[in-house]
Design a protein around this motif. Structure first.
Motif, PDB file in Angstrom:
ATOM      1  N   VAL A   1       0.872  -1.095   0.246  1.00 49.42           N
ATOM      2  CA  VAL A   1      -0.070  -0.070   0.069  1.00 49.42           C
ATOM      3  C   VAL A   1       0.851   1.323  -0.088  1.00 49.42           C
TER       4      VAL A   1
ATOM      5  N   ALA B   1      -0.842   7.243   1.810  1.00 51.56           N
ATOM      6  CA  ALA B   1      -0.951   6.700   2.819  1.00 51.56           C
ATOM      7  C   ALA B   1       0.124   7.116   3.779  1.00 51.56           C
TER       8      ALA B   1
ATOM      9  N   ILE C   1      -3.059   2.801   7.260  1.00 53.59           N
ATOM     10  CA  ILE C   1      -3.504   1.663   6.399  1.00 53.59           C
ATOM     11  C   ILE C   1      -4.306   0.357   7.064  1.00 53.59           C
TER      12      ILE C   1
ATOM     13  N   TYR D   1      -8.037   1.181   5.085  1.00 56.76           N
ATOM     14  CA  TYR D   1      -7.647   0.963   3.740  1.00 56.76           C
ATOM     15  C   TYR D   1      -8.715  -0.350   3.462  1.00 56.76           C
TER      16      TYR D   1
END
Length: 217
Positions: free
Chosen positions: A12, A19, A25, A29
Motif C-alpha cells: 500500500v 498513505a 492503512i 484501507y
C-alpha cells in the motif's frame, strides 16, 4: 500471517502516496482488508469449506464494497486502491504486483462452466471502471485504461484502451501508475484521419469542378 500483513502494508505504501502510516492503512484501507481476508477465505475454499468461505466473502463485500469470490487465486503484493465496486470472479487468476482501481470487474461472459474468468499477469495496472471479461489472458507489464472493456487476450507489455479494448501501444514503460492524460485515443485518431481524408477528397472534387468549368468556357 504477520509476514503477509507487513508485505501488504508495504504494498500500500508503494502504491498510494496518500498513505501516511501503517496504523492508517490497517484501519482505513478497504483494499488492505479485502485482500487479507480473502486469503483466509481462499484457504477455506481450497480445504473444502466452501460455504464458510462464501459467507466470509459476503462479509468482506458488506464491509469493503469489494466482492472477491473465495475461489479466485490472487498473487502477492496485489493492491486494490479505494476498491468500491471491484468484482473478482471465481476462476480469476491474478499474478504478483497487480494494481486494481475502483470499479474494476474481472468477470465472465455467460453461463459457461470451468475456467470462465480472466488470468491477469504480473505487474499489471487496471484503471478505474475497466471490465475484463471471459477466459482471456492479460500479459505481464500491461496497462488497461479507465473504462476499457477487454474481451480478447492481450500480449505482454501492452497498453489497452477503448470499448472494446484495443492494444494501442506495443510496449509501455515500467511505471506502476497509469498516465491517463498520455494514453492514446484510437477513436480520436480514426476521426482525425477521416477528417483529413474528407478534406483531401473535397479539395480534389473542387479542383475537378474548376477544371470542367474552364473546359466549358
Amino acid at each position: 500471517m504477520f509476514r503477509a500483513i507487513r508485505e501488504q502494508i508495504d504494498t500500500v505504501f508503494r502504491g498510494d502516496p496518500a498513505a501516511k502510516s501503517a496504523v492508517e492503512i490497517f484501519f482505513c484501507y478497504p483494499g488492505f482488508h479485502a485482500i487479507l481476508l480473502h486469503r483466509l477465505g481462499h484457504r477455506l475454499h481450497r480445504a473444502g469449506f466452501t460455504l464458510t468461505a462464501r459467507i466470509l466473502s459476503q462479509f468482506i463485500r458488506a464491509m469493503t464494497g469489494i466482492e472477491i469470490h473465495p475461489g479466485a487465486d490472487i498473487g502477492r503484493r496485489c493492491f486494490i486502491d479505494h476498491g468500491m465496486g471491484v468484482v473478482i470472479g471465481e476462476t480469476t487468476e491474478i499474478g504478483d504486483d497487480v494494481l486494481l482501481y475502483q470499479g474494476v470487474t474481472l468477470g465472465g461472459t455467460g453461463k459457461e462452466r470451468g475456467k470462465r474468468h480472466p488470468t491477469i499477469g504480473n505487474n499489471v495496472v487496471i484503471g478505474t471502471g475497466a471490465k475484463i471479461l471471459g477466459n482471456i489472458t492479460i500479459g505481464n507489464h500491461t496497462k488497461i485504461g479507465a473504462g476499457s472493456v477487454v474481451i480478447r487476450s492481450v500480449p505482454d507489455n501492452s497498453t489497452v484502451v477503448g470499448v472494446p479494448g484495443r492494444v494501442t501501444r506495443a510496449r509501455v514503460d515500467s511505471a506502476d501508475e497509469l498516465e491517463h492524460g498520455n494514453l492514446p485515443d484510437p477513436e480520436g485518431q480514426a476521426i482525425d484521419e477521416l477528417t483529413r481524408r474528407i478534406e483531401q477528397l473535397e479539395a480534389q472534387i473542387k479542383m475537378l469542378a474548376e477544371e470542367r468549368m474552364a473546359e466549358r468556357r
